[in-house]
Design an enzyme around this catalytic site. Structure first.
Site, PDB file in Angstrom:
ATOM      1  N   LYS A 181     -11.806  27.543  44.427  1.00  0.00           N
ATOM      2  CA  LYS A 181     -11.750  28.938  44.271  1.00  0.00           C
ATOM      3  C   LYS A 181     -10.700  29.164  45.642  1.00  0.00           C
ATOM      4  O   LYS A 181     -11.240  29.385  46.796  1.00  0.00           O
ATOM      5  CB  LYS A 181     -12.778  29.502  44.481  1.00  0.00           C
ATOM      6  N   GLY A 212      -8.879  33.420  42.453  1.00  0.00           N
ATOM      7  CA  GLY A 212     -10.042  34.760  41.694  1.00  0.00           C
ATOM      8  C   GLY A 212     -10.304  36.041  42.918  1.00  0.00           C
ATOM      9  O   GLY A 212      -9.773  34.918  44.421  1.00  0.00           O
ATOM     10  N   GLY A 214     -13.689  36.753  45.310  1.00  0.00           N
ATOM     11  CA  GLY A 214     -14.781  36.142  45.583  1.00  0.00           C
ATOM     12  C   GLY A 214     -15.749  36.807  45.139  1.00  0.00           C
ATOM     13  O   GLY A 214     -16.889  35.805  44.583  1.00  0.00           O
ATOM     14  N   GLU A 256     -18.888  26.270  57.057  1.00  0.00           N
ATOM     15  CA  GLU A 256     -17.835  26.723  57.924  1.00  0.00           C
ATOM     16  C   GLU A 256     -17.904  28.499  58.241  1.00  0.00           C
ATOM     17  O   GLU A 256     -17.087  29.040  57.433  1.00  0.00           O
ATOM     18  CB  GLU A 256     -16.859  25.522  57.740  1.00  0.00           C
ATOM     19  N   CYS A 290     -11.065  30.293  63.468  1.00  0.00           N
ATOM     20  CA  CYS A 290     -12.929  30.641  63.862  1.00  0.00           C
ATOM     21  C   CYS A 290     -13.493  30.002  64.685  1.00  0.00           C
ATOM     22  O   CYS A 290     -13.965  31.370  65.792  1.00  0.00           O
ATOM     23  CB  CYS A 290     -13.441  30.139  62.852  1.00  0.00           C
ATOM     24  N   GLU A 384     -17.867  38.468  65.511  1.00  0.00           N
ATOM     25  CA  GLU A 384     -16.363  38.062  65.690  1.00  0.00           C
ATOM     26  C   GLU A 384     -15.416  39.114  64.730  1.00  0.00           C
ATOM     27  O   GLU A 384     -15.482  39.631  63.983  1.00  0.00           O
ATOM     28  CB  GLU A 384     -16.712  36.896  64.755  1.00  0.00           C
TER      29      GLU A 384
HETATM   30  P1  NAP Z   1     -15.283  35.854  53.298  1.00  0.00           P
HETATM   31  O1  NAP Z   1     -14.989  37.443  51.840  1.00  0.00           O
HETATM   32  O2  NAP Z   1     -16.498  35.403  53.106  1.00  0.00           O
HETATM   33  O3  NAP Z   1     -13.856  35.318  52.498  1.00  0.00           O
HETATM   34  C1  NAP Z   1     -13.757  33.975  52.659  1.00  0.00           C
HETATM   35  C2  NAP Z   1     -13.843  33.216  50.751  1.00  0.00           C
HETATM   36  O4  NAP Z   1     -15.354  34.160  50.363  1.00  0.00           O
HETATM   37  C3  NAP Z   1     -12.997  33.734  49.859  1.00  0.00           C
HETATM   38  O5  NAP Z   1     -11.956  32.840  49.497  1.00  0.00           O
HETATM   39  C4  NAP Z   1     -13.440  34.465  49.310  1.00  0.00           C
HETATM   40  O6  NAP Z   1     -12.941  35.376  48.302  1.00  0.00           O
HETATM   41  C5  NAP Z   1     -14.683  34.104  48.996  1.00  0.00           C
HETATM   42  N1  NAP Z   1     -16.366  35.585  48.841  1.00  0.00           N
HETATM   43  C6  NAP Z   1     -16.386  36.625  49.199  1.00  0.00           C
HETATM   44  N2  NAP Z   1     -17.636  36.549  49.386  1.00  0.00           N
HETATM   45  C7  NAP Z   1     -17.922  35.783  48.192  1.00  0.00           C
HETATM   46  C8  NAP Z   1     -19.576  35.842  47.726  1.00  0.00           C
HETATM   47  N3  NAP Z   1     -20.202  36.602  46.865  1.00  0.00           N
HETATM   48  N4  NAP Z   1     -19.251  34.480  46.735  1.00  0.00           N
HETATM   49  C9  NAP Z   1     -18.630  33.788  46.626  1.00  0.00           C
HETATM   50  N5  NAP Z   1     -17.063  33.413  47.070  1.00  0.00           N
HETATM   51  C10 NAP Z   1     -16.761  34.596  47.970  1.00  0.00           C
HETATM   52  O7  NAP Z   1     -14.630  36.866  54.606  1.00  0.00           O
HETATM   53  P2  NAP Z   1     -13.434  38.052  54.194  1.00  0.00           P
HETATM   54  O8  NAP Z   1     -13.862  38.977  54.158  1.00  0.00           O
HETATM   55  O9  NAP Z   1     -11.788  37.196  53.423  1.00  0.00           O
HETATM   56  O10 NAP Z   1     -12.820  38.080  55.522  1.00  0.00           O
HETATM   57  C11 NAP Z   1     -14.335  38.757  56.823  1.00  0.00           C
HETATM   58  C12 NAP Z   1     -14.669  37.722  57.990  1.00  0.00           C
HETATM   59  O11 NAP Z   1     -14.986  37.003  57.551  1.00  0.00           O
HETATM   60  C13 NAP Z   1     -13.198  37.779  58.564  1.00  0.00           C
HETATM   61  O12 NAP Z   1     -13.343  39.307  59.553  1.00  0.00           O
HETATM   62  C14 NAP Z   1     -13.957  37.176  60.272  1.00  0.00           C
HETATM   63  O13 NAP Z   1     -14.902  37.681  60.991  1.00  0.00           O
HETATM   64  C15 NAP Z   1     -15.296  36.221  59.297  1.00  0.00           C
HETATM   65  N6  NAP Z   1     -14.036  35.045  58.439  1.00  0.00           N
HETATM   66  C16 NAP Z   1     -13.992  33.831  59.026  1.00  0.00           C
HETATM   67  C17 NAP Z   1     -14.047  32.437  59.143  1.00  0.00           C
HETATM   68  C18 NAP Z   1     -13.597  31.418  59.201  1.00  0.00           C
HETATM   69  O14 NAP Z   1     -13.137  30.070  59.662  1.00  0.00           O
HETATM   70  N7  NAP Z   1     -15.272  30.825  59.778  1.00  0.00           N
HETATM   71  C19 NAP Z   1     -12.613  32.581  57.733  1.00  0.00           C
HETATM   72  C20 NAP Z   1     -12.148  34.020  57.673  1.00  0.00           C
HETATM   73  C21 NAP Z   1     -12.779  35.159  58.143  1.00  0.00           C
HETATM   74  P3  NAP Z   1     -11.534  36.630  48.411  1.00  0.00           P
HETATM   75  O15 NAP Z   1     -10.335  36.191  49.027  1.00  0.00           O
HETATM   76  O16 NAP Z   1     -11.694  37.400  47.782  1.00  0.00           O
HETATM   77  O17 NAP Z   1     -13.161  37.931  49.569  1.00  0.00           O
END
Ligand code: NAP
Ligand code: MG
Length: 477
Positions: A181, A212, A214, A256, A290, A384
């Site tokens: 996903k 899709g 998250g 991660e 990250c 972060e």
């Molecule tokens: P995120 O919501 O954690 O997204 C990561 C992945 O998880 C995406 O594919 C997301 O789908 C999915 N996801 C979201 N909610 C979920 C749930 N309840 N169950 C299963 N999967 C789920 O991160 P983000 O909203 O894109 O970014 C928010 C913050 O996270 C950033 O500002 C940053 O601080 C941090 N971040 C960290 C990393 C890293 O590499 N460590 C990478 C990205 C972001 P969607 O794409 O639909 O949201």
């Protein structure tokens, strides 16, 4: 936002389908996700917003394909990964153009990093599949490394293809089957990888993609009872929930998560190099990394000099040229919020600021921002931010520097600069973090990557990354 626009040259054309069981299959539901170019703010394609029905179909396909793939000789699995690497190489320009379009990465950075890095990671797992010892003798036992099973991979948008390949390649090398996903913001390069794996003749069901949201598709995948291992990269908030659900179901999990890594400049280090490389490290990918070294730690004596170097270095990151936009409007608001918060907390802006950069009509741009007079307990030094924002923190002596470096909930990466390499290594050994680059040591795509503390569970890349997808069986004779 306006659109729909026709695809820019070389960008992968969005598929209105999921890739399941070796075929592009129509989604069960009607919902769609608009893919938006963060530079132009135009819609560049639509993909299905999959739901639990699509996820279930993909997991069934992966389960059905598992026995055959697990029984395929590792060298043969490696040969298919090598063929995938070849095709990725041949389609390098398309990969770069696609990531540039859906993430907003400047073309040069998209080519050098977003395309090349996953190609080298794919190569390393093609080799590892063929060379790894999947069997050993321990006394009167033969110990086998067997695939964990069906892997649910959930990936973010910031290094969209790299983060997919860092999961899919070792999983496939290990003999696991995969349901991916990808992030809603960057689904096109995920579909492009599916097209490549399809073309090399990976057996049906071995690799599947459900696009899709998250909380819908991602959550259905993470909670699916027939998924054996959930591998997640993203925010700590979501990772915590996925880890809890996996624990309750007694299934393997790899997380991660975020970071707030320290760039420690020891007294006597080459200050200009440490600060300039440090600024480049943070502002690359618009700060959306990250492992970025977002806290620069400098001794009190040279602190003001470091602030001057950082200010000058930041000026070279012109938004719209070297500095791309951030991924979407929500991230832009989040990052601007942190910049305003830093000011409220009493930190001093020496470059950038919360206002939009001048002269750019469209695009989710943020000024490259440098904060001085930052105290370690401020939110901008603890949380972060995930944007082009760096903080400079003053330390009194090495013990103080170590206390500040270790003083966050995270522990993903870091840097140490010192005139004496042994002293720098000794300092790095005391840091609570998974990776440290000494005096600018370059990124190694085969070195284990992963977090201490709340930065995650498990390691990616190289042999350590492969081991995440294996479980052991002992036979006694
Ligand atoms: P995120 O919501 O954690 O997204 C990561 C992945 O998880 C995406 O594919 C997301 O789908 C999915 N996801 C979201 N909610 C979920 C749930 N309840 N169950 C299963 N999967 C789920 O991160 P983000 O909203 O894109 O970014 C928010 C913050 O996270 C950033 O500002 C940053 O601080 C941090 N971040 C960290 C990393 C890293 O590499 N460590 C990478 C990205 C972001 P969607 O794409 O639909 O949201
Ligand atoms: Mg999200």
């Amino acid at each position: 936002m306006s659109g729909p626009a026709t695809g820019a040259a070389g960008v992968f054309q969005a598929r209105d389908a999921h890739y399941i069981d070796g075929k592009w299959r129509p989604a069960a539901g009607e919902e769609r996700i608009d893919v938006v170019n963060p530079t132009t703010e135009q819609i560049i394609g639509q993909v299905p917003a999959g739901d639990a029905r699509d996820v279930d179909a993909a997991v069934r396909a992966a389960r059905a394909a598992l026995p055959g793939w697990a029984a395929t000789a590792p060298a043969e699995r490696g040969a298919l990964l090598a063929a995938a690497r070849e095709l990725m190489s041949a389609r390098r320009a398309e990969i770069a153009a696609t990531v540039s379009a859906e993430l907003g990465a400047p073309p040069a950075f998209a080519a050098a990093v977003h395309a090349n890095l996953p190609i080298s990671v794919m190569r390393s797992f093609a080799t590892l599949a063929a060379e790894y010892e999947f069997e050993e003798r321990v006394g009167n036992s033969r110990v086998f490394q067997e695939p964990v099973g069906v892997v649910g991979a959930i990936t973010p948008w910031n290094y969209p293809l790299h983060q997919i390949v860092a999961k899919a390649a070792p999983a496939l090398a290990a003999g696991c089957t995969v349901v991916l996903k990808p992030a809603e913001d960057t689904p096109l390069v995920a579909q492009l990888l599916a097209a490549i794996l399809d073309e090399v003749g990976l057996p049906a069901g071995v690799f599947n993609v459900v696009t899709g949201l998250g909380p819908v598709a991602g959550q259905a995948l993470a909670e699916h009872p027939d998924v054996d291992l959930v591998s997640f990269t993203g925010s700590t908030a979501v990772g915590r929930r996925i880890g809890a659900a996996a624990g309750a179901a007694v299934k393997r999990v790899a997380l991660e998560l975020g970071g707030k890594s320290a760039n420690v400049v020891l007294p006597g280090a080459d200050l200009a190099k440490a600060v300039n490389v440090g600024i480049a490290n943070v502002f690359a990918n618009s700060g959306q990394t990250c492992s970025a070294w977002t806290r620069i730690l400098v001794d009190a004596e040279r602190y003001d000099e470091a602030v001057g170097i950082a200010t000058e270095a930041a000026a070279k990151y012109l938004p719209g040229q070297r500095l791309g936009p951030v991924v979407n409007a929500k991230q832009r608001e989040r990052v601007r919020g942190y910049i305003r918060r830093g000011v409220e907390e009493g930190a001093r802006i020496v470059a950038g600021g919360p206002e939009a950069p001048e002269g750019l009509g469209t695009g989710y741009y943020i000024q490259p921002t440098v904060f001085a007079d930052v105290r370690p307990e401020m939110a901008i030094a603890q949380e972060e931010i995930f944007g082009p924002v760096v903080v400079l923190i003053r330390y009194e002596d090495e013990e103080d520097a170590l206390r500040i470096a270790n003083g966050t909930v995270y522990g993903l990466a870091g840097a140490v600069w010192g005139a004496d390499e042994d002293a720098a290594v000794a300092f790095a050994r005391r840091m609570e973090t998974g990776q440290v680059d000494i005096n600018g040591g370059r990124f190694n795509p085969q070195a284990p990557f992963g977090g201490y503390k709340q930065s995650g569970v498990g390691r990616e890349l190289g042999a350590h990354g492969l081991a995440e997808y294996l479980q052991t069986k002992s036979l006694q004779f």
